[in-house]
Design an enzyme around this catalytic site. Structure first.
Site, PDB file in Angstrom:
ATOM      1  N   PRO A  42      -6.090 -10.805   9.358  1.00  0.00           N
ATOM      2  CA  PRO A  42      -6.404 -12.221   9.153  1.00  0.00           C
ATOM      3  C   PRO A  42      -7.532 -12.396   8.143  1.00  0.00           C
ATOM      4  CG  PRO A  42      -6.139 -11.757  11.494  1.00  0.00           C
ATOM      5  CD  PRO A  42      -6.107 -10.427  10.791  1.00  0.00           C
TER       6      PRO A  42
ATOM      7  N   TYR B  85      -2.479   9.563  12.160  1.00  0.00           N
ATOM      8  CA  TYR B  85      -1.259   9.079  11.531  1.00  0.00           C
ATOM      9  C   TYR B  85      -0.055   9.773  12.161  1.00  0.00           C
ATOM     10  CZ  TYR B  85      -4.367   7.276   7.838  1.00  0.00           C
ATOM     11  OH  TYR B  85      -5.359   6.627   7.134  1.00  0.00           O
TER      12      TYR B  85
ATOM     13  N   PHE C 154      -6.449  -0.401   1.473  1.00  0.00           N
ATOM     14  CA  PHE C 154      -5.878  -1.710   1.174  1.00  0.00           C
ATOM     15  C   PHE C 154      -6.064  -2.051  -0.307  1.00  0.00           C
ATOM     16  CE2 PHE C 154      -6.852  -3.147   5.787  1.00  0.00           C
ATOM     17  CZ  PHE C 154      -5.758  -2.449   6.243  1.00  0.00           C
ATOM     18  N   PRO C 155      -5.654  -1.171  -1.240  1.00  0.00           N
ATOM     19  CA  PRO C 155      -5.854  -1.465  -2.672  1.00  0.00           C
ATOM     20  C   PRO C 155      -5.004  -2.623  -3.170  1.00  0.00           C
ATOM     21  CG  PRO C 155      -4.457   0.462  -2.412  1.00  0.00           C
ATOM     22  CD  PRO C 155      -4.967   0.117  -1.042  1.00  0.00           C
ATOM     23  N   LEU C 156      -4.069  -3.083  -2.338  1.00  0.00           N
ATOM     24  CA  LEU C 156      -3.247  -4.244  -2.701  1.00  0.00           C
ATOM     25  C   LEU C 156      -3.473  -5.397  -1.728  1.00  0.00           C
ATOM     26  CD1 LEU C 156       0.065  -2.366  -3.596  1.00  0.00           C
ATOM     27  CD2 LEU C 156      -1.762  -3.107  -5.138  1.00  0.00           C
ATOM     28  N   GLY C 157      -4.632  -5.414  -1.103  1.00  0.00           N
ATOM     29  CA  GLY C 157      -4.895  -6.409  -0.074  1.00  0.00           C
ATOM     30  C   GLY C 157      -4.424  -5.898   1.269  1.00  0.00           C
ATOM     31  N   GLY C 158      -4.476  -6.736   2.287  1.00  0.00           N
ATOM     32  CA  GLY C 158      -4.125  -6.256   3.617  1.00  0.00           C
ATOM     33  C   GLY C 158      -3.492  -7.313   4.477  1.00  0.00           C
TER      34      GLY C 158
END
Length: 306
Positions: free
Chosen positions: A225, A63, A218-222
């Site tokens: 694709p 990071y 990705f706890p809120l989606g990502g």
């Protein structure tokens, strides 16, 4: 120096991460790479997270190519009781479309742990996750980067024996790999998982059975694709507006209610978003709302996962 903490992050309770009990609402530090060149800004976000009761910070040497770890190390020198989890298995590849490349070989895993120790200023990293790459989205190993799990676990256990890591976690692992690794004493599993991508329910159940923390990325989606974003879903937006909370808070609150071994590490470089995320630990959804969310079918089809 130890400063008083708010109880905000702890309102959802605690769960075991290795030998530590941590607040179920933690902080994922990846987004702090946006602060590169402004160490003071990154440190201020981290200190605000700690003030809100966050005691579990997730990071990686990749990071910001060490910048994020430098900021965390600075906070660790002034604050007590912070448990850091890092990860190994990928190296930076800044000139490529995908800015990461697999680093799966045992010697690369060891080198990455050493790099994390130096940049964090620690003698031991409390938890290190092996990013295995068996489950998407993102990187796929090829050629010499296709390494047997047993060879990887051997070096991770050796690093544990040497006292350089306090516990072993797994990331981007499949169910078979998790089952093979269980005898080593796994502290946590990090896979992509959210209200809109629930494809690892069987692994979550196995982790709960073995008292292993489930720490979804990705706890809120990502943005990959085939992986929907929770905050773009009309039904999620509708429910959140009805409950007078943000869609992100709704998704985080659902995760905390979904399984007691859930540890969250939402990330942001924005203090307001940080405070909103941590506030989700204080929200309790009514059973009717939980049932409505449970009934949603927003997960990507297996063929859509890249």
């Amino acid at each position: 120096m130890s400063l008083p903490k708010s109880e905000d992050a702890a309102r959802a309770g605690t769960y075991r991460l290795g030998v530590y009990e941590v607040a179920r609402m933690g902080y994922g530090a990846m987004q702090l790479r946006r602060c590169a060149g402004n160490l003071a800004r990154a440190v201020a976000v981290l200190e605000r997270a700690v003030d809100l009761g966050v005691d579990h910070i997730d990071t990686a040497q990749i990071y910001g190519n060490g910048f994020v770890n430098e900021a965390i190390g600075k906070v660790l020198r002034s604050r007590d009781g912070i448990i850091v989890a890092s990860k190994v298995g990928a190296d930076p590849s800044p000139n490529e479309k995908m800015p990461l490349k697999p680093a799966q070989r045992p010697e690369q895993l060891r080198a990455s742990v050493e790099d994390n120790l130096r940049s964090l200023g620690l003698d031991q990293i409390p938890v290190v996750n092996l990013r295995r790459l068996d489950a998407g989205p993102g990187l796929k190993p090829e050629g010499v980067q296709v390494v047997d799990l047993d060879d990887q676990m051997a070096v991770m256990i050796a690093l544990w024996d040497e006292g350089k890591i306090g516990a072993i976690g797994l990331s981007a692992i499949d169910l078979n790999g998790l089952k093979r690794a269980l005898p080593a004493g796994i502290a946590c599993v990090q896979n992509a998982y959210s209200l809109v991508s629930r494809q690892f329910e069987d692994m979550l159940a196995l982790c709960l059975e073995h008292k292993i923390a489930w720490v979804p990325f990705f706890p809120l989606g990502g943005a990959f694709p085939g992986w929907p974003k929770l905050t773009d879903q009309p039904k999620v937006i509708e429910i959140a507006e009805r409950l007078k909370i943000t869609p992100a808070q709704l998704g985080l609150t659902w995760l905390l209610a979904h399984a007691p071994n859930m540890l969250l590490i939402p990330g942001t470089a924005d203090r307001q978003h940080l405070e909103e995320n941590v506030a989700a630990a204080s929200i309790q959804l009514a059973q009717e709302a939980l049932a409505e969310l449970d009934a949603l079918d927003l997960s990507p089809a297996p063929g859509d996962i890249k």
